[in-house]
Design a protein around this motif. Structure first.
Motif, short mmCIF file in Angstrom:
data_model
loop_
_atom_site.label_atom_id
_atom_site.label_comp_id
_atom_site.label_asym_id
_atom_site.label_seq_id
_atom_site.Cartn_x
_atom_site.Cartn_y
_atom_site.Cartn_z
N ALA A 88 0.84 -1.20 0.00
CA ALA A 88 0.00 0.00 0.00
C ALA A 88 0.87 1.25 0.00
N ARG A 89 1.97 1.23 0.78
CA ARG A 89 2.87 2.37 0.79
C ARG A 89 3.50 2.57 -0.59
N GLY A 90 3.87 1.49 -1.24
CA GLY A 90 4.45 1.58 -2.57
C GLY A 90 3.47 2.16 -3.57
N ARG A 91 2.21 1.74 -3.47
CA ARG A 91 1.20 2.26 -4.39
C ARG A 91 0.94 3.74 -4.13
N SER A 92 0.89 4.15 -2.87
CA SER A 92 0.62 5.56 -2.57
C SER A 92 1.81 6.42 -2.96
N ASP A 93 3.03 5.90 -2.82
CA ASP A 93 4.22 6.65 -3.25
C ASP A 93 4.21 6.84 -4.76
N ALA A 94 3.85 5.80 -5.50
CA ALA A 94 3.80 5.89 -6.95
C ALA A 94 2.70 6.86 -7.38
N ALA A 95 1.57 6.82 -6.72
CA ALA A 95 0.46 7.71 -7.07
C ALA A 95 0.82 9.15 -6.76
N SER A 96 1.50 9.40 -5.66
CA SER A 96 1.86 10.78 -5.33
C SER A 96 2.91 11.32 -6.29
N SER A 97 3.81 10.48 -6.76
CA SER A 97 4.80 10.96 -7.72
C SER A 97 4.15 11.24 -9.07
N GLU A 98 3.13 10.48 -9.46
CA GLU A 98 2.40 10.75 -10.70
C GLU A 98 1.65 12.07 -10.57
N ASN A 99 1.05 12.32 -9.43
CA ASN A 99 0.32 13.56 -9.21
C ASN A 99 1.27 14.75 -9.22
N ALA A 100 2.48 14.60 -8.74
CA ALA A 100 3.45 15.68 -8.74
C ALA A 100 3.82 16.05 -10.17
#
Length: 65
Positions: free
Chosen positions: A39-51
């Motif tokens: 879950a942490r990996g998915r949220s990190d990937a999602a936040s980098s895409e949003n950035a």
């Protein structure tokens, strides 16, 4: 004398239940750690895409160069 054998067999069954309970507890704990890590990996990937999107224009399209 026959009563002593029955008590020993009951204790083995209790030990087996405790052993099984300990194995399940450990397996559940490891599963939870793995799921949290995923879950942490998915949220990190999602936040980098949003950035990346926030650096682009408001339409969400990348600027043409």
């Amino acid at each position: 004398m026959t009563g002593d054998q029955g008590k020993g067999a009951g204790k083995t069954a209790v030990d087996a239940k405790d052993s099984r309970r300990d194995r399940l507890k450990l397996a559940l704990r490891e599963n939870l750690k793995r799921r949290k890590s995923q879950a942490r990996g998915r949220s990190d990937a999602a936040s980098s895409e949003n950035a990346d999107v926030s650096l682009d224009d408001a339409s969400g399209e990348k600027p043409h160069r």
